[in-house]
Design an enzyme around this catalytic site. Structure first.
Site, PDB file in Angstrom:
ATOM      1  N   PHE A   1       0.754  -1.144  -0.154  1.00 53.51           N
ATOM      2  CA  PHE A   1       0.084   0.034  -0.096  1.00 53.51           C
ATOM      3  C   PHE A   1       0.924   1.206   0.024  1.00 53.51           C
ATOM      4  O   PHE A   1       0.333   2.433   0.123  1.00 53.51           O
ATOM      5  CB  PHE A   1      -0.718   0.035   1.117  1.00 53.51           C
ATOM      6  CG  PHE A   1      -0.187  -0.316   2.523  1.00 53.51           C
ATOM      7  CD1 PHE A   1       0.288   0.707   3.317  1.00 53.51           C
ATOM      8  CD2 PHE A   1      -0.057  -1.553   3.234  1.00 53.51           C
ATOM      9  CE1 PHE A   1       0.749   0.623   4.343  1.00 53.51           C
ATOM     10  CE2 PHE A   1       0.311  -1.659   4.484  1.00 53.51           C
ATOM     11  CZ  PHE A   1       1.078  -0.520   5.148  1.00 53.51           C
TER      12      PHE A   1
ATOM     13  N   ARG B   1      -1.352   8.311  21.334  1.00 55.33           N
ATOM     14  CA  ARG B   1      -1.520   6.924  20.545  1.00 55.33           C
ATOM     15  C   ARG B   1      -2.827   6.504  21.157  1.00 55.33           C
ATOM     16  O   ARG B   1      -3.720   5.880  20.515  1.00 55.33           O
ATOM     17  CB  ARG B   1      -0.532   5.910  20.922  1.00 55.33           C
ATOM     18  CG  ARG B   1       0.811   6.161  19.939  1.00 55.33           C
ATOM     19  CD  ARG B   1       0.716   5.788  18.420  1.00 55.33           C
ATOM     20  NE  ARG B   1       0.430   4.650  18.076  1.00 55.33           N
ATOM     21  CZ  ARG B   1       0.735   4.194  16.863  1.00 55.33           C
ATOM     22  NH1 ARG B   1       1.041   5.049  15.663  1.00 55.33           N
ATOM     23  NH2 ARG B   1       0.433   2.982  16.413  1.00 55.33           N
TER      24      ARG B   1
ATOM     25  N   ARG C   1      -9.469   7.550  15.482  1.00 59.54           N
ATOM     26  CA  ARG C   1      -9.432   6.893  14.360  1.00 59.54           C
ATOM     27  C   ARG C   1     -10.770   5.773  14.177  1.00 59.54           C
ATOM     28  O   ARG C   1     -11.352   5.723  13.063  1.00 59.54           O
ATOM     29  CB  ARG C   1      -8.131   5.696  14.283  1.00 59.54           C
ATOM     30  CG  ARG C   1      -6.981   6.537  13.802  1.00 59.54           C
ATOM     31  CD  ARG C   1      -5.645   5.882  14.256  1.00 59.54           C
ATOM     32  NE  ARG C   1      -4.379   6.548  13.382  1.00 59.54           N
ATOM     33  CZ  ARG C   1      -3.457   5.743  13.435  1.00 59.54           C
ATOM     34  NH1 ARG C   1      -3.288   4.743  14.240  1.00 59.54           N
ATOM     35  NH2 ARG C   1      -2.399   6.373  13.012  1.00 59.54           N
TER      36      ARG C   1
ATOM     37  N   ASN D   1      -7.288   6.908   8.068  1.00 58.85           N
ATOM     38  CA  ASN D   1      -7.158   7.039   9.418  1.00 58.85           C
ATOM     39  C   ASN D   1      -6.991   8.395  10.258  1.00 58.85           C
ATOM     40  O   ASN D   1      -6.747   8.349  11.574  1.00 58.85           O
ATOM     41  CB  ASN D   1      -6.595   5.986  10.291  1.00 58.85           C
ATOM     42  CG  ASN D   1      -5.214   5.892   9.901  1.00 58.85           C
ATOM     43  OD1 ASN D   1      -4.356   6.946   9.487  1.00 58.85           O
ATOM     44  ND2 ASN D   1      -4.260   4.837  10.331  1.00 58.85           N
TER      45      ASN D   1
ATOM     46  N   HIS E   1      -1.900  11.098  12.258  1.00 58.67           N
ATOM     47  CA  HIS E   1      -0.743  10.153  12.119  1.00 58.67           C
ATOM     48  C   HIS E   1      -0.040  10.396  13.861  1.00 58.67           C
ATOM     49  O   HIS E   1      -0.187  11.671  14.372  1.00 58.67           O
ATOM     50  CB  HIS E   1       0.275  10.641  11.294  1.00 58.67           C
ATOM     51  CG  HIS E   1       1.890  10.226  11.723  1.00 58.67           C
ATOM     52  ND1 HIS E   1       2.166   9.031  11.589  1.00 58.67           N
ATOM     53  CD2 HIS E   1       2.765  10.810  12.730  1.00 58.67           C
ATOM     54  CE1 HIS E   1       3.632   8.975  12.019  1.00 58.67           C
ATOM     55  NE2 HIS E   1       3.701   9.889  12.810  1.00 58.67           N
TER      56      HIS E   1
HETATM   57  P1  IDP Z   1       0.512   4.054  12.697  1.00 56.75           P
HETATM   58  O1  IDP Z   1       0.046   5.099  11.718  1.00 56.75           O
HETATM   59  O2  IDP Z   1      -0.718   3.579  13.295  1.00 56.75           O
HETATM   60  O3  IDP Z   1       1.750   4.311  13.478  1.00 56.75           O
HETATM   61  P2  IDP Z   1       1.714   2.641  10.675  1.00 56.75           P
HETATM   62  O4  IDP Z   1       2.314   1.244  10.511  1.00 56.75           O
HETATM   63  O5  IDP Z   1       3.246   3.255  10.846  1.00 56.75           O
HETATM   64  O6  IDP Z   1       0.628   2.671  11.597  1.00 56.75           O
HETATM   65  O7  IDP Z   1       1.319   2.833   9.286  1.00 56.75           O
HETATM   66  C1  IDP Z   1       1.447   4.058   8.826  1.00 56.75           C
HETATM   67  C2  IDP Z   1       0.016   4.428   7.797  1.00 56.75           C
HETATM   68  O8  IDP Z   1      -0.173   3.601   6.649  1.00 56.75           O
HETATM   69  C3  IDP Z   1      -1.224   3.960   8.802  1.00 56.75           C
HETATM   70  O9  IDP Z   1      -1.784   4.906   9.749  1.00 56.75           O
HETATM   71  C4  IDP Z   1      -2.199   3.607   7.753  1.00 56.75           C
HETATM   72  O10 IDP Z   1      -2.628   4.982   7.062  1.00 56.75           O
HETATM   73  C5  IDP Z   1      -1.515   3.068   6.813  1.00 56.75           C
HETATM   74  N1  IDP Z   1      -1.536   1.481   7.050  1.00 56.75           N
HETATM   75  C6  IDP Z   1      -0.544   0.759   7.933  1.00 56.75           C
HETATM   76  N2  IDP Z   1      -0.661  -0.652   8.040  1.00 56.75           N
HETATM   77  C7  IDP Z   1      -1.723  -0.825   6.774  1.00 56.75           C
HETATM   78  C8  IDP Z   1      -2.439  -1.854   6.225  1.00 56.75           C
HETATM   79  O11 IDP Z   1      -2.107  -3.098   6.743  1.00 56.75           O
HETATM   80  N3  IDP Z   1      -3.250  -1.785   5.386  1.00 56.75           N
HETATM   81  C9  IDP Z   1      -3.613  -0.310   5.007  1.00 56.75           C
HETATM   82  N4  IDP Z   1      -3.046   0.619   5.276  1.00 56.75           N
HETATM   83  C10 IDP Z   1      -2.104   0.654   6.278  1.00 56.75           C
HETATM   84 MG    MG Z   2       3.639   4.420  12.652  1.00 54.24          MG
END
Ligand code: IDP
Ligand code: MG
Length: 168
Positions: free
Chosen positions: A59, A92, A109, A123, A126
């Site tokens: 993605f 968080r 979120r 979501n 960040h």
């Molecule tokens: P986080 O934002 O909760 O720290 P991360 O793993 O750092 O999560 O991922 C960054 C962003 O990438 C997420 O906020 C989301 O928008 C997207 N994302 C993360 N994992 C997935 C997934 O498995 N499927 C689709 N989008 C994802």
């Molecule tokens: Mg992250």
């Protein structure tokens, strides 16, 4: 400053849906201090560097488009630095789980996120997930003078040949 700092980004869907006020109100529950804030047009380099740890994910390209506002006809995000005791964990918790379907419904979120048909988690926000990540991200998004505390060591550097835009 011996307290913890964390980077928050209100993503383009948050701005497009006029959620900025709601999100800042929710985050204020954590009783942290905002020590930096600005509206940013996210260039490709910044997006790629911010999400470099995800570059092998299927993605990734969609995620870059998302944070740059290309999925929402937006060219803005709002980035903020929050500071205080356990700032990373507190933010968080209020932000909620990465997957908006799994996020607590009263988290940001959970309340405002969705999963796109492409599978991308849209979501809204960040939030840094641990302190080395927070430091990397804050240094990426903010210059020392844009933050009202000396969070990390900085130095004076002269750029004699630099061209900058100034008000006409
Ligand atoms: P986080 O934002 O909760 O720290 P991360 O793993 O750092 O999560 O991922 C960054 C962003 O990438 C997420 O906020 C989301 O928008 C997207 N994302 C993360 N994992 C997935 C997934 O498995 N499927 C689709 N989008 C994802
Ligand atoms: Mg992250």
């Amino acid at each position: 400053m011996d307290q913890e700092a964390t980077l928050v980004i209100i993503k383009p869907d948050g701005l497009k849906k006029s959620l900025t006020g709601n999100i800042l109100t929710r985050l204020s529950e954590a009783k942290l201090k905002i020590i930096g804030a600005k509206v940013v047009e996210v260039k490709e380099d910044l997006a790629n560097t911010h999400y470099s740890h995800l570059k092998d994910k299927p993605f990734f390209q969609e995620l870059i488009k998302y944070i740059r506002g290309k999925l929402h006809g937006e060219n803005r995000v709002m980035s903020l630095v929050y500071c205080g005791e356990n700032a990373i964990g507190k933010v968080r918790r209020i932000a909620g789980a990465t997957n908006p379907e799994e996020a607590d419904p009263i988290s940001i979120r959970g309340a405002y996120g969705r999963i796109l048909t492409t599978g991308l988690y849209e979501n809204v926000i960040h939030a840094s997930s641990e302190s080395s990540e927070a430091e990397r991200e804050i240094k990426l998004w903010f210059n020392p003078d844009e933050i009202v505390y000396d969070l990390y060591p900085a130095l004076e550097k002269q750029f004699s040949s630099q061209t900058r835009r100034v008000w006409q």
